[in-house]
Design a protein around this motif. Structure first.
Motif, mmCIF file in Angstrom:
data_model
loop_
_atom_site.group_PDB
_atom_site.id
_atom_site.type_symbol
_atom_site.label_atom_id
_atom_site.label_comp_id
_atom_site.label_asym_id
_atom_site.label_seq_id
_atom_site.Cartn_x
_atom_site.Cartn_y
_atom_site.Cartn_z
ATOM 1 N N SER A 216 -0.373 -1.399 1.785
ATOM 2 C CA SER A 216 -0.594 -1.491 0.255
ATOM 3 C C SER A 216 0.061 -2.150 -0.537
ATOM 4 O O SER A 216 -0.296 -2.812 -1.681
ATOM 5 N N THR A 219 -0.776 -5.894 -0.742
ATOM 6 C CA THR A 219 -1.926 -5.936 -1.598
ATOM 7 C C THR A 219 -1.853 -6.121 -3.006
ATOM 8 O O THR A 219 -2.220 -6.735 -3.839
ATOM 9 N N LYS A 220 -1.003 -5.122 -3.658
ATOM 10 C CA LYS A 220 -0.608 -4.711 -4.875
ATOM 11 C C LYS A 220 0.213 -5.800 -5.654
ATOM 12 O O LYS A 220 0.186 -6.314 -6.715
ATOM 13 N N TYR A 221 1.316 -6.415 -4.761
ATOM 14 C CA TYR A 221 2.441 -7.343 -5.217
ATOM 15 C C TYR A 221 2.309 -8.414 -4.565
ATOM 16 O O TYR A 221 2.601 -8.570 -3.379
#
Length: 323
Positions: A216, A219-221
């Motif tokens: 996660s 994906t986010k950073y």
């Protein structure tokens, strides 16, 4: 003859059939020490700790032990403590499932005249008046040292003014998780004030969950320079996610308890550093602390054992962990 009994207690009457009592112990000078652990099956550290505890007790002719596992269940652990009180054991060792929730049961032990030693992960401060000693690592210092390892690495790379990191913490509400996170978060801005901790999520001491947390994060950073994990089991889970995404070479991975998988990953050059902590030392120190208390010896209230830094640069000075 020394006896060790490993029992999982489901309710407050589950130990009623055991014939251990403080009065009997006094007659034959045998100490009966009960231990209730956090969750033996959750990771290899706790499994190794339990075996080391039993092995150490087996070497002593005058010590009987009742070895319990709460299975991560706070209510079960409270019931186990209450059962040990009813059995009038001579001392109780507690590896808390939740440092706050067990305080009332620890108070009951104190009121019953049974000394309590907390092991590995401390209880909440309001329970300090009810315990004889804490035996284990200084988890705040561990977190602080992990921050120093991370910062030193960033300085070597020349990115200490711009690096971004994520944190995978342990089980929410668990004192060790809280203290390791606090030690890291307090120390990092002191040594690397321009490094940014962008997010923290719990990995619950579980490698597979930590891998999903890291997926996660990835994906986010787009920019992650470092990962701090509350232990190497979680850190290697994060490493596995980064390897699958093709981003591991750009990230510095640092843990706070060196597992065998972390040590091996260091040897491969994939994992940078951690804190060296022995579950055998942990278990033996807890048992000895309880014995010392019962013998009337002077015992430090916070009875810490040392946990040094380990990185790729000095790992040859340390034996590979057995857990």
């Amino acid at each position: 003859m020394k006896t060790t009994r490993r029992i999982t207690v489901l309710g407050t009457t589950a130990l009623a059939g055991l014939a251990f009592a403080g009065a009997a112990a006094a007659q034959d000078d045998t100490m009966t020490i009960g231990i209730t652990q956090n969750n033996v099956g959750v990771d290899s550290y706790q499994t190794t700790y339990e075996q080391a505890f039993e092995n150490a007790a087996a070497e002593l002719d005058n010590v009987d032990t009742i070895v319990l596992d709460a299975g991560g269940d706070v209510a079960r652990q409270i019931a186990q403590i209450q059962d040990l009180i009813q059995q009038q054991v001579d001392a109780i060792i507690i590896w808390p499932t939740n440092g706050q929730a067990v305080v009332p049961a620890v108070r009951q032990a104190k009121q019953a005249g049974i000394p309590v030693v907390i092991t590995n992960s401390n209880i909440a401060e309001e329970g300090f008046d009810f315990i004889a000693s804490f035996s284990g690592p200084d988890n705040i210092t561990q977190g602080s040292r992990s921050a120093e390892i991370m910062c030193d690495r960033f300085k070597e790379q020349g990115i200490e003014t711009e690096a971004q990191i994520v944190q995978i913490s342990g089980q929410p509400g668990y004192t060790t998780a809280l203290e390791r996170a606090k030690g890291f978060e307090d120390r990092l801005p002191e040594v690397c004030p321009e490094v940014t901790l962008v997010e923290t999520q719990p990995g619950d001491w579980n490698r597979e969950k930590s891998q999903r947390v890291m997926e996660s994060f990835l994906t986010k950073y787009d920019d992650i320079d470092g990962v701090y994990a509350g232990d190497d089991n979680m850190g290697v889970g994060a490493l596995n996610a980064a390897k699958a995404a093709g981003r591991a070479e750009d990230i510095t991975f640092v843990g706070a308890t060196n597992f065998a998988v972390g040590y091996e990953a260091m040897g491969r050059g994939e994992y940078w550093g951690s804190i060296y902590q022995s579950p055998v030392d942990d278990a033996e120190a807890a048992l000895q602390t309880a014995i010392d208390v019962l013998n009337g010896a002077e015992v430090p209230f916070l009875n810490y054992f040392d946990t040094p830094k380990i990185t790729q640069e000095n790992m040859e000075e340390f034996d590979k962990p057995v857990f």
